[in-house]
Design a protein around this motif. Structure first.
Motif, PDB file in Angstrom:
ATOM      1  N   SER A  23     159.093   9.553  26.479  1.00  0.00           N
ATOM      2  CA  SER A  23     158.876   8.451  25.728  1.00  0.00           C
ATOM      3  C   SER A  23     157.628   7.967  25.770  1.00  0.00           C
ATOM      4  N   CYS A  24     157.130   7.895  24.267  1.00  0.00           N
ATOM      5  CA  CYS A  24     155.836   7.661  23.905  1.00  0.00           C
ATOM      6  C   CYS A  24     155.570   7.541  22.586  1.00  0.00           C
ATOM      7  N   GLU A  25     154.463   6.779  22.223  1.00  0.00           N
ATOM      8  CA  GLU A  25     154.038   6.625  20.528  1.00  0.00           C
ATOM      9  C   GLU A  25     152.666   7.350  20.702  1.00  0.00           C
ATOM     10  N   VAL A  26     152.380   8.258  19.903  1.00  0.00           N
ATOM     11  CA  VAL A  26     151.169   9.090  20.138  1.00  0.00           C
ATOM     12  C   VAL A  26     150.725   9.221  18.320  1.00  0.00           C
ATOM     13  N   THR A  27     149.312   9.299  18.516  1.00  0.00           N
ATOM     14  CA  THR A  27     148.655   9.672  17.012  1.00  0.00           C
ATOM     15  C   THR A  27     148.240  11.182  17.057  1.00  0.00           C
ATOM     16  N   VAL A  28     148.843  11.869  16.294  1.00  0.00           N
ATOM     17  CA  VAL A  28     148.607  13.241  16.083  1.00  0.00           C
ATOM     18  C   VAL A  28     148.020  13.669  14.462  1.00  0.00           C
ATOM     19  N   GLY A  29     147.399  14.748  14.656  1.00  0.00           N
ATOM     20  CA  GLY A  29     147.027  15.382  13.246  1.00  0.00           C
ATOM     21  C   GLY A  29     147.383  17.028  13.430  1.00  0.00           C
TER      22      GLY A  29
END
Length: 121
Positions: A23-29
């Motif tokens: 479970s997470c919320e993550v910024t990705v590129g």
């Protein structure tokens, strides 16, 4: 007579990173890899494209199949030297993968996107 010892098998690596517990919320590129628990039926998810309102990803598949609802995907791809799946998910409702994981593209900001990963409840 000498006893031969067979090598001890190496344990599977435990996922690390913000999504390793499922479970997470993550910024990705592009090029970023999101580790998820093996119980989700996928290996590390690699972001291959971000643009417009979409995020494209590839991930190796554990087991003999996979299911996707809520984003376009499918097809067999090679991911990390084995079989995998390609996903294209847009901003909006969560996609369900393997009836085990929910993947939401929360927002796309230029070349970055915010992904939310959670178990299916």
């Amino acid at each position: 007579m000498s006893a031969s010892r067979s090598p001890t098998p190496s344990p599977s690596p435990t996922p690390t990173g913000p999504c390793a517990d499922g479970s997470c919320e993550v910024t990705v590129g592009v090029g970023d890899v999101v580790e998820v628990p093996a119980s989700y039926g996928l290996g590390p998810i690699e972001v291959t494209a971000v643009g417009g309102d979409d995020v494209e990803m590839v991930a190796p598949v554990h087991g003999s199949g996979y299911s996707i609802a809520g984003c376009s995907g499918g097809g067999s791809v090679t991911s990390q030297g084995g079989g995998g799946v390609r996903l294209r998910c847009g901003v909006g409702p969560a996609a369900t993968l393997n009836d085990a994981m929910r993947l939401t593209v929360v927002e796309v900001r230029g070349e970055a996107a915010v992904l939310r990963v959670a178990p299916v409840s």
